[in-house]
Write an enzyme that holds these catalytic residues in place. Structure first.
Site, PDB file in Angstrom:
ATOM      1  N   GLN B 246       0.833  -1.201   0.000  1.00  0.00           N
ATOM      2  CA  GLN B 246       0.000   0.000   0.000  1.00  0.00           C
ATOM      3  C   GLN B 246       0.866   1.247   0.000  1.00  0.00           C
ATOM      4  O   GLN B 246       2.079   1.177   0.129  1.00  0.00           O
ATOM      5  CB  GLN B 246      -0.901   0.001   1.240  1.00  0.00           C
ATOM      6  CG  GLN B 246      -0.097  -0.079   2.538  1.00  0.00           C
ATOM      7  CD  GLN B 246      -0.955  -0.465   3.720  1.00  0.00           C
ATOM      8  OE1 GLN B 246      -2.166  -0.448   3.656  1.00  0.00           O
ATOM      9  NE2 GLN B 246      -0.324  -0.821   4.828  1.00  0.00           N
ATOM     10  N   HIS B 276      -9.908   5.118  18.958  1.00  0.00           N
ATOM     11  CA  HIS B 276      -9.232   3.942  19.495  1.00  0.00           C
ATOM     12  C   HIS B 276      -9.777   3.520  20.867  1.00  0.00           C
ATOM     13  O   HIS B 276      -9.833   2.331  21.160  1.00  0.00           O
ATOM     14  CB  HIS B 276      -7.718   4.157  19.510  1.00  0.00           C
ATOM     15  CG  HIS B 276      -7.129   4.137  18.129  1.00  0.00           C
ATOM     16  ND1 HIS B 276      -6.671   5.272  17.494  1.00  0.00           N
ATOM     17  CD2 HIS B 276      -6.988   3.123  17.231  1.00  0.00           C
ATOM     18  CE1 HIS B 276      -6.253   4.947  16.270  1.00  0.00           C
ATOM     19  NE2 HIS B 276      -6.440   3.660  16.088  1.00  0.00           N
ATOM     20  N   ASP B 321      -0.386  -7.570  11.234  1.00  0.00           N
ATOM     21  CA  ASP B 321      -0.619  -6.558  10.211  1.00  0.00           C
ATOM     22  C   ASP B 321       0.139  -6.986   8.958  1.00  0.00           C
ATOM     23  O   ASP B 321       1.292  -7.386   9.026  1.00  0.00           O
ATOM     24  CB  ASP B 321      -0.143  -5.188  10.686  1.00  0.00           C
ATOM     25  CG  ASP B 321      -0.639  -4.063   9.765  1.00  0.00           C
ATOM     26  OD1 ASP B 321      -1.461  -3.252  10.212  1.00  0.00           O
ATOM     27  OD2 ASP B 321      -0.212  -4.017   8.582  1.00  0.00           O
ATOM     28  N   ASP B 355      -0.972 -11.989   6.185  1.00  0.00           N
ATOM     29  CA  ASP B 355      -2.359 -11.733   5.828  1.00  0.00           C
ATOM     30  C   ASP B 355      -3.246 -12.317   6.926  1.00  0.00           C
ATOM     31  O   ASP B 355      -3.174 -13.510   7.214  1.00  0.00           O
ATOM     32  CB  ASP B 355      -2.652 -12.400   4.488  1.00  0.00           C
ATOM     33  CG  ASP B 355      -3.947 -11.886   3.905  1.00  0.00           C
ATOM     34  OD1 ASP B 355      -3.890 -11.307   2.822  1.00  0.00           O
ATOM     35  OD2 ASP B 355      -5.011 -12.060   4.550  1.00  0.00           O
ATOM     36  N   ASP B 373      -9.111  -4.044  13.256  1.00  0.00           N
ATOM     37  CA  ASP B 373      -9.029  -2.658  12.777  1.00  0.00           C
ATOM     38  C   ASP B 373      -8.431  -2.633  11.382  1.00  0.00           C
ATOM     39  O   ASP B 373      -7.273  -2.297  11.191  1.00  0.00           O
ATOM     40  CB  ASP B 373      -8.156  -1.862  13.765  1.00  0.00           C
ATOM     41  CG  ASP B 373      -8.196  -0.368  13.471  1.00  0.00           C
ATOM     42  OD1 ASP B 373      -9.101   0.072  12.730  1.00  0.00           O
ATOM     43  OD2 ASP B 373      -7.328   0.357  13.975  1.00  0.00           O
TER      44      ASP B 373
END
Ligand SMILES: Cc1cc2nc3c(=O)[nH]c(=O)nc-3n(C[C@H](O)[C@H](O)[C@H](O)COP(=O)(O)OP(=O)(O)OC[C@H]3O[C@@H](n4cnc5c(N)ncnc54)[C@H](O)[C@@H]3O)c2cc1C
Lengths: 527, 512
Positions: B246, B276, B321, B355, B373
């Site tokens: 990204q 948060h 992540d 992933d 999130d």
């Protein structure tokens, strides 16, 4: 590295067309060819023993209740069904080193990947055996009230299922919506309505017009008449002239039959579309595994003794069988035989039987091991199946798509159907080297992915000379086809070729039938 | 020797005045760049500008004072200084941007640049006057040099806000000024040729190298931040990077930092605490027992993690992540690390870059709280993390008394998408309590709290120091206003991906 010579350029021209080959000439790009090889699929051993070898004389004999010849889906299914009926004295003799036939898969440390068949269509409520098989695999999430299974979401082909590369850009789906005219859309809608009509059609006996497997389909004359004309003439007669629609129809025929629409029976052309629709509007899910139908092969193979590397050379109606294995010739006395080999082999093993119409489509399949994904161009995101619209290939399927990994190493399976006469195709490629093939694969994929060459660690190539039987006009409702289904003494026949169409569901259907014939025969003559 | 000659003889004076003009313009532009960068990156523009201006002027004084120490090779020294200004000034903005992401005491680096540039520019003016000595009367020289100096300053002051920043952006302006300084120095090697003697060849080569260097750097400036990006974001871009996964980008605005992933705002430092706290604490208190083992899926910025670690019961956290660049940024980008209170470095934390879809399938542990999130479901790749299959897998990793907290886009802007997520979680076997809070930079934002069995939403705020959640806020969160209540929706599956379509259709209406 040797430069691309004229013969390789000719080979590229032969498979992909002159413009792609011409591009090899210009530009000084040093074309790297990654390491790799052509893999064996049994053809060489088959030819050596069956065609070129002397007739073997067995010195050893053994007895078995059921001998299955051929470890493809049909043979494996027969063994599976026999086991379900409590018959376990069964041996499968398989010519190649691995079972599976054209449904085999392989695995790398990164992922499993297919060598041929890579999906099945989710079963409907009237396919209890396939439902039972998938249930064994843990592939069924739940059952709908009407008896239709809900297939495990992880196996239902994930969006984006297909995309097509056209003029420098990827588009979602196979039908090119972008730029379609009003007339294009009208024809597409009309075509869809026609398919819908056929998929919901039931004859007075309650049979579908086009059902999977073919054996369940209606034999009303108005339907079987469709087998007499080509799909292209049928489209013409209905006024379907839109280039986009015709491309889709052609593509579908190449994809499933290794034929173009002009060479395909109209019955088979409509079958492709209509048999995949459920009780109504929506298409049945495509069910897929990383190694394609190889997962089904592995599941089947768990329970049955398979003797690989055995070429059966003769089968007699009294149940005797002659074969050449790794330890030489041997004979088998079986109470029952399932002959689950392609039609042209069956004709050879059992001499006096109605001949198979020998029209086989050849296929080339390449597995490209990528160390990383190429940078994507504009347009639709990566899909399971990526099709290049102006290519003679079918594009490629990504083995990691279903798992959900969008990045990092993967394996792409590239498919190329030879739509011309099978013997011509087989002659054309007989001298092609690994490098020739690799150049074809890479040139084709460089169209959408110019930097692909650098990302490929290894290419493996398979050439299926008799890849699949083809439903040319007249082949499906040929009385000889039905005659070939009949057992000969103790021999029961099972192979997708008996349907005239090469599909998992057909091979499965014949495997079940052959096994049930044996169960019935056993009941008739108590041991 | 050059210095044997009377300084002023043979010098085209008017050309040297143009030199003064350019030196003055570039000098002031560097000063303005430093001031602007300071206020962008550190905030508080009044302080930043007064510090920069004050230091710059005093540094010029220092330069002027040092100038008397220069007695020989006046012309060559003048050009050398000009080249030094070109290099240091020209690279100042890109260097400061990079320093901001990597060094702790950015303020000192910034002021260091200002001081060095100020000193060098301060050296130049007296030297020029001395080079002109003998050309005209002293009063003429003084009046002309100062006139051009001040006009140059005016040009800079006008061009900087009207042309340079809007048209070129900060980094390009800086490099362009460097190139201009270099060009003037190159020209100077001809103007001052008699004074330079052989030295002029070496100076010319250096000047050409400096100009070439600036031009090459201009090419790289496009990589640093694309021009389009600078136009796209309301605030200046202070960090950007393209990972294989990204595009990560941080902007610095009046009220703080904003993190964007692929152009979508992930948080604004000014109000992220609302987001948060709302994401994390309801799940932490809804769990049957205070969570000891917590799983965070997504959230590589470390901010949800900060909230999780505030609970003393937490013994181990695994954060999954996809993008190593994201977790690395969260760890090492000073403003982010500070905002997350270095949570990513906490020894209770294990970071996994994988992933989440695959990881939850392969993981065999149970978690007392799971915080989810992910960016909004605007691609198939992201929306797979909002499917029934994904929630079923997450459900399988949840301990019997555990709770899940997850962000679920806006129930106001994307009402169907929001309820699709809730329904999909239910299809995945979870009991879900939808809730929402207002986060000024996002608007009304939706979340979901889920457990394996039916439950009542929590009513008592946790016993941790929080800025947003108290008993009253907690009670209000679980109320849905009339324009956000449930609509009939389909469940999102891997093979239908209805969510992407809901999401696109609904957000399109708000983005004109
Ligand atoms: C490239 C390609 C892609 C395909 N994709 C799909 C797909 O996606 N979905 C789908 O449903 N179908 C697909 N098909 C068709 C599908 O693979 C077949 O219909 C099905 O697997 C056939 O199974 P089978 O057992 O009938 O035949 P085969 O696979 O032909 O099996 C016959 C077996 O018999 C063995 N054998 C042959 N001669 C002898 C002998 N003398 N002695 C011993 N053993 C012998 C062979 O080695 C082979 O293993 C594809 C086919 C090809 C070629």
């Amino acid at each position: 590295m040797a430069a691309v010579g004229p013969s390789r350029r000719d080979f590229v021209a032969l498979l992909l067309g002159a413009p792609v080959a011409a591009a090899i000439g210009c530009g000084s790009k040093q074309a790297r060819i990654p390491p790799g090889q052509i893999i064996e699929t049994g053809a060489r051993r088959g030819h050596a023993v069956l065609r070129d070898g002397p007739p073997p004389t067995p010195t050893r004999w053994r007895d078995v209740e059921v001998a299955i010849v051929g470890g493809g889906i049909a043979g494996l299914t027969a063994a599976w069904e026999l086991r379900r009926k409590g018959i376990i004295d069964v041996v499968i003799y398989e010519l190649d080193d691995v079972p599976g036939g054209t449904a085999r898969g392989s695995a790398s440390p990164v992922t499993g990947y297919p060598w041929g068949a890579h999906y099945i269509v989710a079963p409907q409520h009237d396919q209890p055996d396939l439902i039972a098989l998938l249930d064994e695999l843990g592939a069924i999430e739940s059952m709908r009230p009407d008896g239709t299974p809900v297939i495990d979401e992880a196996l239902r082909c994930r969006e984006l299922e297909e995309r097509v590369f056209y003029r420098g850009r990827w588009y979602e789906g196979l039908y090119l919506e972008a730029g379609a005219s009003v007339e294009d859309r009208r024809q597409r809608d009309l075509f869809n309505a026609e398919i819908l009509r056929w998929s919901t059609f039931r004859d007075p006996a309650g049979r579908r017009a086009f059902s999977l497997p073919v054996s369940q389909a209606s034999d009303l004359p108005e339907l079987t008449a469709l087998d007499k004309i080509s799909f292209a003439s049928w489209l013409d007669s209905k006024g379907f002239t839109s280039e986009r629609l015709r491309w889709l129809c052609d593509y579908s025929c190449r994809d499933d039959y290794a034929l173009d629409a002009a060479g395909t029976s109209a019955w088979a052309g409509l079958f492709y579309f209509a048999s995949r629709r459920g009780a109504g509007a929506s298409y049945q899910s495509v069910v897929t595994w990383p190694d394609g139908n190889g997962t089904l092969v592995r599941h089947f193979a768990k329970e049955v003794p398979i003797e690989p590397g055995v070429v059966v050379t003769r089968v007699d109606p009294d149940g005797t069988l002659v074969a050449v294995g790794p330890q030489g010739a041997f004979g088998v006395r079986a109470k029952h035989v399932v002959l689950a080999v392609p039609g042209f082999v069956a004709d050879h093993l059992v001499p006096d039987r109605p001949k198979t119409v020998a029209d086989y489509g050849a296929w080339a399949v390449a597995n490209l091991h990528l160390r990383a994904r190429p940078v994507e161009r504009l347009g639709a995101p990566p899909a399971w199946d990526s099709v290049i619209r102006n290519s003679k290939s079918l594009g490629y399927v990504s083995a990691t798509h279903q798992r959900g990994r969008e990045h990092g190493p993967t394996v792409w399976t590239w498919f190329y159907p030879f739509t011309g006469p099978g013997d011509v195709a087989r002659r054309e490629v007989v001298d092609a080297s690994y490098e020739d093939w690799a150049e074809v694969v890479l040139r084709d994929l460089e169209l959408p992915h110019p930097q692909i060459r650098e990302l490929v660690d290894k290419i493996e190539i398979a050439f299926w000379g008799h890849g699949m039987i083809r439903p040319r006009p007249g082949a499906l409702f040929d009385p000889a086809r039905l005659a070939r289904l009949q057992p000969r003494g103790r021999i029961h026949f099972a192979h997708t070729d008996l349907s005239g169409i090469a599909l998992f569901e057909e091979a499965f259907d014949h495997g079940l039938r052959a096994a049930r014939e044996i169960v019935a025969a056993r009941q008739a003559t108590p041991a | 020797m050059a210095d044997d000659k009377p300084a002023g003889r043979g010098i085209p004076a008017s050309a040297l005045y143009i030199n003064v003009f350019v030196v003055a313009t570039c000098g002031l532009v560097y000063e303005l760049l430093a001031g602007t960068l300071g206020s962008y990156l550190l905030g508080d523009s009044v302080t930043q500008f007064s510090l920069v201006i004050g230091l710059y002027l005093s540094a010029m004084g220092v330069g002027a004072w040092i100038s008397r120490r220069i007695d020989t090779n006046l012309a060559a020294k003048f050009l050398e200084i000009e080249l030094a200004v070109a290099v240091i000034g020209g690279l100042s903005a890109p260097a400061l941007f990079m320093a901001f992401g990597t060094v702790q005491h950015f303020q000192f680096v910034l002021l260091g640049f200002v001081f060095v540039i100020g000193t060098l520019v301060g050296l130049e003016i007296p030297l020029i006057m001395r080079l002109l000595e003998g050309q005209a009367t002293f009063k003429d020289i003084i009046s002309r040099v100062l006139t051009f100096d001040y006009i140059g300053a005016l040009a800079a002051a006008v061009l900087f806000p009207l042309v340079f920043v809007p048209q070129l952006g900060i980094v390009r302006t800086s490099l362009l000024m460097g190139a201009l300084n270099g060009a003037v120095a190159l020209w100077g090697t001809w103007l001052l040729a008699p004074q330079l003697g052989k030295a002029r060849i070496g100076l010319r080569i250096r000047a050409v190298l400096v100009i070439a260097g600036m031009v090459v750097a201009l090419g790289f400036a496009d990589r640093l931040t694309t021009f389009a990006e600078e136009q796209m974001y309301a605030d200046p871009v202070v960090y950007s990077e393209s990972s294989p996964y990204q595009r990560l980008l941080v902007t610095r605005g009046r009220s703080g930092f904003n993190l964007f992933l692929n152009g979508n705002l992930q948080f604004a430092s000014a109000d992220e605490y609302r987001y948060h706290e709302a994401l994390v604490h309801p799940a932490m208190i809804a769990a049957e027992t205070p969570p000891r083992r917590v799983l965070i899926l997504g959230g590589g910025d470390g901010l949800a993690l900060r909230e999780v670690l505030a609970h003393p019961s937490v013994e181990a956290v695994t954060l999954v992540d996809l993008d190593p660049a994201m977790t690395q940024l969260g760890k090492t980008f000073p403003p982010l690390a500070e905002l997350s209170r270095n949570s990513l470095e906490d020894k209770r934390v294990t970071i996994v870059n994988d992933d989440a879809m695959v990881w939850v399938d392969e993981n065999r542990e149970l978690w007392d709280a799971i915080i989810i999130d992910f960016p909004d479901p605007n691609t198939y790749g992201l929306a797979k993390l909002y499917t029934r299959l994904f929630y079923a897998r997450v459900n399988a990793r949840l301990s019997p008394g555990g709770a899940i907290g997850l962000q679920a886009t806006s129930p106001l802007f994307a009402r169907r998408a929001y309820w699709c997520i809730v329904e999909t979680m239910r299809a995945g076997g979870l009991f879900v309590r939808p809730y929402q809070v207002t986060v000024p930079s996002f608007g009304v934002w939706g979340f979901a709290l889920a457990r394996k069995l039916p439950f009542e939403p929590p009513t008592r705020a946790p016993d941790v120091a929080l800025r947003f959640i108290n008993d009253a806020a907690l009670a209000g969160m679980f109320e849905m206003a009339a324009d956000m209540t449930a609509l009939p929706v389909e469940v999102n599956h891997l093979d239908n991906q209805v969510l992407v379509r809901y999401y696109e259709r609904e957000w399109k209406r708000w983005q004109q």
